[in-house]
Write an enzyme that holds these catalytic residues in place. Sequence first.
Site, mmCIF file in Angstrom:
data_model
loop_
_atom_site.group_PDB
_atom_site.id
_atom_site.type_symbol
_atom_site.label_atom_id
_atom_site.label_comp_id
_atom_site.label_asym_id
_atom_site.label_seq_id
_atom_site.Cartn_x
_atom_site.Cartn_y
_atom_site.Cartn_z
ATOM 1 N N ARG A 95 -12.209 21.047 13.203
ATOM 2 C CA ARG A 95 -13.125 19.924 13.438
ATOM 3 C C ARG A 95 -14.235 20.310 14.421
ATOM 4 O O ARG A 95 -14.632 19.537 15.292
ATOM 5 C CB ARG A 95 -12.363 18.686 13.934
ATOM 6 C CG ARG A 95 -11.588 17.988 12.834
ATOM 7 C CD ARG A 95 -10.935 16.732 13.321
ATOM 8 N NE ARG A 95 -9.855 17.019 14.244
ATOM 9 C CZ ARG A 95 -9.323 16.133 15.082
ATOM 10 N NH1 ARG A 95 -9.794 14.908 15.121
ATOM 11 N NH2 ARG A 95 -8.339 16.473 15.879
ATOM 12 N N LYS A 122 -19.298 2.585 1.849
ATOM 13 C CA LYS A 122 -18.384 3.580 1.276
ATOM 14 C C LYS A 122 -19.004 4.262 0.066
ATOM 15 O O LYS A 122 -19.620 3.624 -0.774
ATOM 16 C CB LYS A 122 -17.092 2.901 0.830
ATOM 17 C CG LYS A 122 -16.154 2.646 1.972
ATOM 18 C CD LYS A 122 -15.090 1.666 1.584
ATOM 19 C CE LYS A 122 -14.137 2.290 0.632
ATOM 20 N NZ LYS A 122 -13.315 3.348 1.225
ATOM 21 N N SER A 127 -3.831 -4.498 18.051
ATOM 22 C CA SER A 127 -3.812 -3.343 18.947
ATOM 23 C C SER A 127 -4.438 -3.690 20.294
ATOM 24 O O SER A 127 -5.274 -4.595 20.397
ATOM 25 C CB SER A 127 -4.569 -2.183 18.319
ATOM 26 O OG SER A 127 -5.925 -2.508 18.184
ATOM 27 N N HIS A 172 -17.096 -4.255 19.167
ATOM 28 C CA HIS A 172 -17.804 -2.973 19.247
ATOM 29 C C HIS A 172 -18.822 -2.958 20.374
ATOM 30 O O HIS A 172 -19.247 -1.908 20.833
ATOM 31 C CB HIS A 172 -18.492 -2.653 17.924
ATOM 32 C CG HIS A 172 -17.508 -2.528 16.813
ATOM 33 N ND1 HIS A 172 -16.709 -1.422 16.674
ATOM 34 C CD2 HIS A 172 -17.150 -3.380 15.835
ATOM 35 C CE1 HIS A 172 -15.912 -1.604 15.630
ATOM 36 N NE2 HIS A 172 -16.158 -2.779 15.119
#
Length: 762
Positions: A16, A117, A437, A698
């Site tokens: 990566r 996408k 979460s 965000h």
Amino acid sequence: MIKTHSLGFPRIGKKRELKIALESFWNGKDSTEQLLTIAKELRERHWQLQTERRIDLIPALDFSLYDAVLDHSLLFNLIPERIQKLGQIDPLTSCFLMARGKSPTSKLQTEAGEMTKWFDTNYHYITPEVGRFTKLALKSEPIIQQIKEAHYLRFEIKPVLIGPVTLLWLAKSTDPNFDKLSLLKDLLLLYRELLIEFYQHGITWVQFDEPVAVLELDKKWREAFLQYQSLLSAGPNIMLATYFGSIGENLKTIAETQVHAVHIDLVRGKYNPKTVHKILPKHTEISLGLVDGRNIWKNNFKNSFEIAKPWLKTGRKLWVAPSCSLLHCPIDLDNERSIKKPVVSWLSFAKQKLTEVDLLRVGLQEGIGVISKMYKENQKIMQTRNKSSLVTSSVVRKEMKKITTQWSSRSVKAKKRFILQQEKLQLPLFPTTTIGSFPQTPEIRKMRADSKQGRVTKEQYNDFIKKQIAHAVSTQEAIGLDVLVHGEAERNDMTEFFGELLKGFVITSNGWVQSYGSRCVKPPIIYGDISRSKPMTVDLTSFAAGLTKKPMKGMLTGPVTMLCWSFTRDDLPKKDICLQLALALRKEVNDLEKAGISIIQIDEPALREGLPLHKKERKAYLDWAVKSFKIATCGVGPETQIHTHMCYSEFNDIMESIIKLDADVITIETSRSKMELLEVFKHLNYPNQIGPGVYDIHSPNTPTRDSIKLLLKSALTHLSQELLWINPDCGLKTRTWDEVTPALSEMVKASHELRSEYKRKV
Ligand code: GLN
Ligand code: ZN
């Protein structure tokens, strides 16, 4: 002579490297030069690797710092209006402004481009924006630079471009009255100019990616392909690359374009070689996409030869290739040390797939005898996989047969359940909760890595996780939330976590696939029948529940999402794999209920993305997707409240199915669309409870109570008050506690103020 080529190679690097370089650059740690050096090294390494695997024509321009569609927007000057207004900007700064709204090379800030996408993959591109403001122009310099770089290194390359029809198809017209196809003619002039430049640099073949050619196109879009005729005489040969399905109805038009070669996907597409041969002009070469570019299974040589042989008979010039770009595959299986035998021998990643392409070519050209050793070995592996007891479990198969319609319906209707659940849970009006979460702190990540590497014991790790849970619970109590969650501290990723626990899955150590920009995912691999060997979340959820008097919401990843975000086996229909997942999750849901958990959320953020590209296949998909969700959730009593969560904005074409899920509560990401999304829910009379996200997680700024109340009031114009839940958007795990705590406190205060204005009616 059969030749080989590859349509595209993963860019991110086997360690990566691109991700690391990009993030260091964005953080201001690395200079532009450092970033560009890594990019250059990666290109060279990948060209070298493909050449070594005897690929005749290797791709160039498939590399991108962020996204190839974005590169095309820069190439043809499809610059969004808001960025044009900022004045003259260099290409690298424009690239990151368009991708992320900011760039370390400039003080300018703007809204980032929309991410979409790429067909039915998990790769996201930056949507080109077009309108009357569009000023088409060719900015070929960075691209020509890469061509020169490859030639200097003596690689024989084939530039890869996104074709004009696909590029415009993907573009978003910002003005509803602007017809984006009106740009086609002028855009083609630029493509032609570019081809001439390529030719001057000695390029003989150019690949034009046109995945839209496999969609059901209307006349106007189909005929757009005819414009390719204007490119034929520019110099280089044109290979029109189609993938992700069959060309179908569009074949005749594509034949009329007279392009020099057409690439077809023989993994996902169905073709009759005789018919295709009849329709395509004699000179058109055909590239056979035989090796699956979307999955990680070793190619079955026997099948591939059977598919390819009839094409040999046509006497046409042929190419052998992967079915599509290898962008959607991890790079190198040699990077995997922990996948156990025999499963590892069944797999093939990008590098290995290129060797398969070469072997298939040799076998097709010179006869299977020439590769007989490899062929036999390949067939032996296929047989082992086929017969392996790891793949088929008679217990699971028997269970699948036992399923009756009762398994997928709740015993009591939603309205009645609402009353029963309310009696049990005693929730206030506008109950507050979160999506599951809580912050994954550096401390949690380090501890997980330590535990994986064996630097801490299992017990130490569990104790640590319990402390995190206790912290999450006490923080939620202090904030005053009504329905609590345990916070998912033990989960690295919502798919991988369950993939690690379920039978039938393996997890790779380095099987990264680019999702967008520097973001990569590591999809688990489903290789066999799926089952649950023991409860997966009951211990920690019960532990969390024991710490509070408030209801504790259990948290699971739904069957459809588990399926969509994994590499799936190719020897069982998706619908059956999903059913197996549903059965395993049903046991977990039932066990959670038995352990006293009365609210259980089953996340299905991928439900919509599983939607097939072809309209005629959609209904069947939605039917089995809904059925799987219901099998997972309908084993509980009427007092148990089932939540689901989704995060996208296009509910229109799946709304009916969402209603059919019959979840008691659905939480959805909405704050960025300012509750407009709820109109669909209102319009189609969504009958159950809804929690629209009331602030955008965000943004690092704390939302104000008033802004939240404003959104809630606008939600109440669409929904009846009894049905409204209050929660943020999903993704709190990406924030810090310092950001999360004050934001949630504001949200809870907003709920209190709202409660004093409205009173329960039911
Ligand atoms: N429960 C998950 C979370 O809150 C849901 C993630 C998602 O929507 N993708 O992180
Ligand atoms: Zn979400």
